[in-house]
Design a protein around this motif. Structure first.
Motif, PDB file in Angstrom:
ATOM      1  N   LYS A  20       0.856  -1.181   0.000  1.00  0.00           N
ATOM      2  CA  LYS A  20       0.000   0.000   0.000  1.00  0.00           C
ATOM      3  C   LYS A  20       0.897   1.237   0.000  1.00  0.00           C
ATOM      4  O   LYS A  20       1.736   1.400   0.878  1.00  0.00           O
ATOM      5  CB  LYS A  20      -0.919   0.011   1.223  1.00  0.00           C
ATOM      6  N   VAL A  21       0.715   2.066  -0.994  1.00  0.00           N
ATOM      7  CA  VAL A  21       1.374   3.364  -1.034  1.00  0.00           C
ATOM      8  C   VAL A  21       0.411   4.338  -0.376  1.00  0.00           C
ATOM      9  O   VAL A  21      -0.707   4.551  -0.858  1.00  0.00           O
ATOM     10  CB  VAL A  21       1.669   3.805  -2.486  1.00  0.00           C
ATOM     11  N   GLU A  22       0.824   4.871   0.769  1.00  0.00           N
ATOM     12  CA  GLU A  22      -0.042   5.782   1.516  1.00  0.00           C
ATOM     13  C   GLU A  22       0.603   7.161   1.487  1.00  0.00           C
ATOM     14  O   GLU A  22       1.691   7.355   2.019  1.00  0.00           O
ATOM     15  CB  GLU A  22      -0.182   5.278   2.955  1.00  0.00           C
ATOM     16  N   ALA A  23      -0.063   8.084   0.832  1.00  0.00           N
ATOM     17  CA  ALA A  23       0.513   9.419   0.636  1.00  0.00           C
ATOM     18  C   ALA A  23      -0.349  10.464   1.324  1.00  0.00           C
ATOM     19  O   ALA A  23      -1.563  10.488   1.148  1.00  0.00           O
ATOM     20  CB  ALA A  23       0.619   9.733  -0.857  1.00  0.00           C
ATOM     21  N   ILE A  24       0.289  11.300   2.126  1.00  0.00           N
ATOM     22  CA  ILE A  24      -0.406  12.412   2.781  1.00  0.00           C
ATOM     23  C   ILE A  24      -0.012  13.669   2.007  1.00  0.00           C
ATOM     24  O   ILE A  24       1.169  14.052   1.995  1.00  0.00           O
ATOM     25  CB  ILE A  24       0.017  12.549   4.266  1.00  0.00           C
ATOM     26  N   LEU A  25      -0.985  14.284   1.368  1.00  0.00           N
ATOM     27  CA  LEU A  25      -0.678  15.310   0.372  1.00  0.00           C
ATOM     28  C   LEU A  25      -1.514  16.569   0.572  1.00  0.00           C
ATOM     29  O   LEU A  25      -2.502  16.570   1.307  1.00  0.00           O
ATOM     30  CB  LEU A  25      -0.948  14.749  -1.037  1.00  0.00           C
ATOM     31  N   ARG A  26      -1.113  17.618  -0.149  1.00  0.00           N
ATOM     32  CA  ARG A  26      -1.889  18.864  -0.139  1.00  0.00           C
ATOM     33  C   ARG A  26      -3.214  18.629  -0.868  1.00  0.00           C
ATOM     34  O   ARG A  26      -3.213  18.160  -2.015  1.00  0.00           O
ATOM     35  CB  ARG A  26      -1.131  19.963  -0.898  1.00  0.00           C
ATOM     36  N   PRO A  27      -4.325  18.980  -0.224  1.00  0.00           N
ATOM     37  CA  PRO A  27      -5.636  18.740  -0.829  1.00  0.00           C
ATOM     38  C   PRO A  27      -5.773  19.285  -2.252  1.00  0.00           C
ATOM     39  O   PRO A  27      -6.320  18.606  -3.123  1.00  0.00           O
ATOM     40  CB  PRO A  27      -6.599  19.447   0.131  1.00  0.00           C
ATOM     41  N   TRP A  28      -5.260  20.461  -2.500  1.00  0.00           N
ATOM     42  CA  TRP A  28      -5.470  21.068  -3.827  1.00  0.00           C
ATOM     43  C   TRP A  28      -4.665  20.392  -4.920  1.00  0.00           C
ATOM     44  O   TRP A  28      -4.857  20.660  -6.108  1.00  0.00           O
ATOM     45  CB  TRP A  28      -5.205  22.575  -3.777  1.00  0.00           C
ATOM     46  N   ARG A  29      -3.747  19.504  -4.570  1.00  0.00           N
ATOM     47  CA  ARG A  29      -2.970  18.767  -5.570  1.00  0.00           C
ATOM     48  C   ARG A  29      -3.616  17.430  -5.952  1.00  0.00           C
ATOM     49  O   ARG A  29      -3.160  16.746  -6.862  1.00  0.00           O
ATOM     50  CB  ARG A  29      -1.568  18.490  -5.041  1.00  0.00           C
ATOM     51  N   ILE A  30      -4.652  17.036  -5.227  1.00  0.00           N
ATOM     52  CA  ILE A  30      -5.226  15.701  -5.412  1.00  0.00           C
ATOM     53  C   ILE A  30      -5.814  15.467  -6.803  1.00  0.00           C
ATOM     54  O   ILE A  30      -5.575  14.412  -7.404  1.00  0.00           O
ATOM     55  CB  ILE A  30      -6.275  15.401  -4.309  1.00  0.00           C
ATOM     56  N   PRO A  31      -6.557  16.431  -7.376  1.00  0.00           N
ATOM     57  CA  PRO A  31      -7.085  16.194  -8.722  1.00  0.00           C
ATOM     58  C   PRO A  31      -5.982  15.892  -9.739  1.00  0.00           C
ATOM     59  O   PRO A  31      -6.101  14.967 -10.550  1.00  0.00           O
ATOM     60  CB  PRO A  31      -7.795  17.513  -9.053  1.00  0.00           C
ATOM     61  N   GLN A  32      -4.882  16.635  -9.644  1.00  0.00           N
ATOM     62  CA  GLN A  32      -3.744  16.446 -10.551  1.00  0.00           C
ATOM     63  C   GLN A  32      -3.084  15.084 -10.345  1.00  0.00           C
ATOM     64  O   GLN A  32      -2.757  14.390 -11.301  1.00  0.00           O
ATOM     65  CB  GLN A  32      -2.744  17.570 -10.271  1.00  0.00           C
ATOM     66  N   VAL A  33      -2.922  14.697  -9.087  1.00  0.00           N
ATOM     67  CA  VAL A  33      -2.296  13.412  -8.786  1.00  0.00           C
ATOM     68  C   VAL A  33      -3.180  12.275  -9.279  1.00  0.00           C
ATOM     69  O   VAL A  33      -2.710  11.342  -9.952  1.00  0.00           O
ATOM     70  CB  VAL A  33      -2.032  13.254  -7.268  1.00  0.00           C
ATOM     71  N   SER A  34      -4.473  12.338  -8.987  1.00  0.00           N
ATOM     72  CA  SER A  34      -5.323  11.199  -9.344  1.00  0.00           C
ATOM     73  C   SER A  34      -5.519  11.076 -10.847  1.00  0.00           C
ATOM     74  O   SER A  34      -5.582   9.956 -11.362  1.00  0.00           O
ATOM     75  CB  SER A  34      -6.653  11.219  -8.592  1.00  0.00           C
ATOM     76  N   SER A  35      -5.565  12.184 -11.560  1.00  0.00           N
ATOM     77  CA  SER A  35      -5.717  12.016 -13.006  1.00  0.00           C
ATOM     78  C   SER A  35      -4.434  11.477 -13.630  1.00  0.00           C
ATOM     79  O   SER A  35      -4.491  10.682 -14.576  1.00  0.00           O
ATOM     80  CB  SER A  35      -6.214  13.299 -13.689  1.00  0.00           C
ATOM     81  N   ALA A  36      -3.290  11.850 -13.085  1.00  0.00           N
ATOM     82  CA  ALA A  36      -2.025  11.292 -13.592  1.00  0.00           C
ATOM     83  C   ALA A  36      -1.940   9.790 -13.294  1.00  0.00           C
ATOM     84  O   ALA A  36      -1.460   9.009 -14.119  1.00  0.00           O
ATOM     85  CB  ALA A  36      -0.845  12.024 -12.979  1.00  0.00           C
ATOM     86  N   LEU A  37      -2.421   9.385 -12.124  1.00  0.00           N
ATOM     87  CA  LEU A  37      -2.415   7.963 -11.778  1.00  0.00           C
ATOM     88  C   LEU A  37      -3.338   7.184 -12.721  1.00  0.00           C
ATOM     89  O   LEU A  37      -2.971   6.110 -13.219  1.00  0.00           O
ATOM     90  CB  LEU A  37      -2.831   7.759 -10.321  1.00  0.00           C
ATOM     91  N   LEU A  38      -4.515   7.739 -12.967  1.00  0.00           N
ATOM     92  CA  LEU A  38      -5.458   7.096 -13.894  1.00  0.00           C
ATOM     93  C   LEU A  38      -4.805   6.891 -15.260  1.00  0.00           C
ATOM     94  O   LEU A  38      -4.947   5.835 -15.868  1.00  0.00           O
ATOM     95  CB  LEU A  38      -6.707   7.965 -14.060  1.00  0.00           C
ATOM     96  N   LYS A  39      -4.113   7.934 -15.730  1.00  0.00           N
ATOM     97  CA  LYS A  39      -3.450   7.868 -17.041  1.00  0.00           C
ATOM     98  C   LYS A  39      -2.421   6.756 -17.098  1.00  0.00           C
ATOM     99  O   LYS A  39      -2.166   6.198 -18.161  1.00  0.00           O
ATOM    100  CB  LYS A  39      -2.779   9.201 -17.373  1.00  0.00           C
ATOM    101  N   MET A  40      -1.801   6.423 -15.954  1.00  0.00           N
ATOM    102  CA  MET A  40      -0.806   5.351 -15.987  1.00  0.00           C
ATOM    103  C   MET A  40      -1.424   4.000 -15.624  1.00  0.00           C
ATOM    104  O   MET A  40      -0.711   3.028 -15.382  1.00  0.00           O
ATOM    105  CB  MET A  40       0.408   5.689 -15.111  1.00  0.00           C
ATOM    106  N   GLY A  41      -2.749   3.919 -15.588  1.00  0.00           N
ATOM    107  CA  GLY A  41      -3.423   2.643 -15.379  1.00  0.00           C
ATOM    108  C   GLY A  41      -3.639   2.275 -13.932  1.00  0.00           C
ATOM    109  O   GLY A  41      -3.932   1.123 -13.615  1.00  0.00           O
TER     110      GLY A  41
END
Ligand code: ATP
Ligand code: GLN
Length: 143
Positions: A20-41
């Protein structure tokens, strides 16, 4: 902002098929992170609102020697992503790439061994349960 990567690839201890990769991140960065993750499958992600203190928050209280109060916690988002071992570093580097500002408070990533994955709908376990249709393993094996 120059791109950086996680340093010195370690041998994960203890060894596991899944992490499990558990990341504690800045809330406003989450949309960018999750769409990049989706793009990589990466299609399985769990997100929750969190708050905490690291070097960004709570320091005033500790210097003052007084007890911390909940008002001083900084709002964060916890993102949890279970992946097979061979996908861990790609996920970590993508999170760094998309979440990093270079300022204090960018967050932290924890890596946790996962003993098993069970898909509730089917009762499948292990690799069968961890794999997602159209997921990264599918994308990488596609010709
Ligand atoms: P099914 O094929 O039955 O739909 P699934 O594997 O797609 O199963 P879901 O039932 O859609 O799983 O998942 C439910 C929730 O579990 C998701 O909304 C997500 O929060 C979480 N989740 C699923 N897979 C992962 C994963 N690999 N890492 C982190 N969270 C996950
Ligand atoms: N490892 C899975 C796959 O390749 C994806 C896991 C995930 O999306 N968290 O299908």
């Amino acid at each position: 902002l120059p791109k950086i990567r996680a340093q010195n690839l370690p041998d994960y201890v203890p060894d596991s098929k899944f992490y499990k990769v558990e990341a504690i991140l800045r809330p406003w960065r989450i949309p960018q992170v999750s769409s990049a993750l989706l793009k990589m499958g990466i299609r399985g992600v769990t997100v929750s609102d969190a708050k905490g203190f690291g070097s960004q928050g709570g320091s005033k209280e500790r210097h003052g020697g007084s007890e911390f109060s909940e008002d001083n916690f900084v709002a964060k988002v916890k993102m949890e992503i279970v992946v097979s071992k061979d996908q861990v570093e790609a996920v970590i580097d993508k999170i760094i790439e998309e979440a990093r500002t270079g300022e204090i408070g960018d967050g932290k990533i924890f890596l946790i061994p996962v003993s098993d994955v069970i898909r509730v709908r089917t009762g499948e376990r292990g690799e069968r349960a961890e794999r997602m249709t159209g997921g990264r393993a599918d994308l990488n094996s596609a010709v």
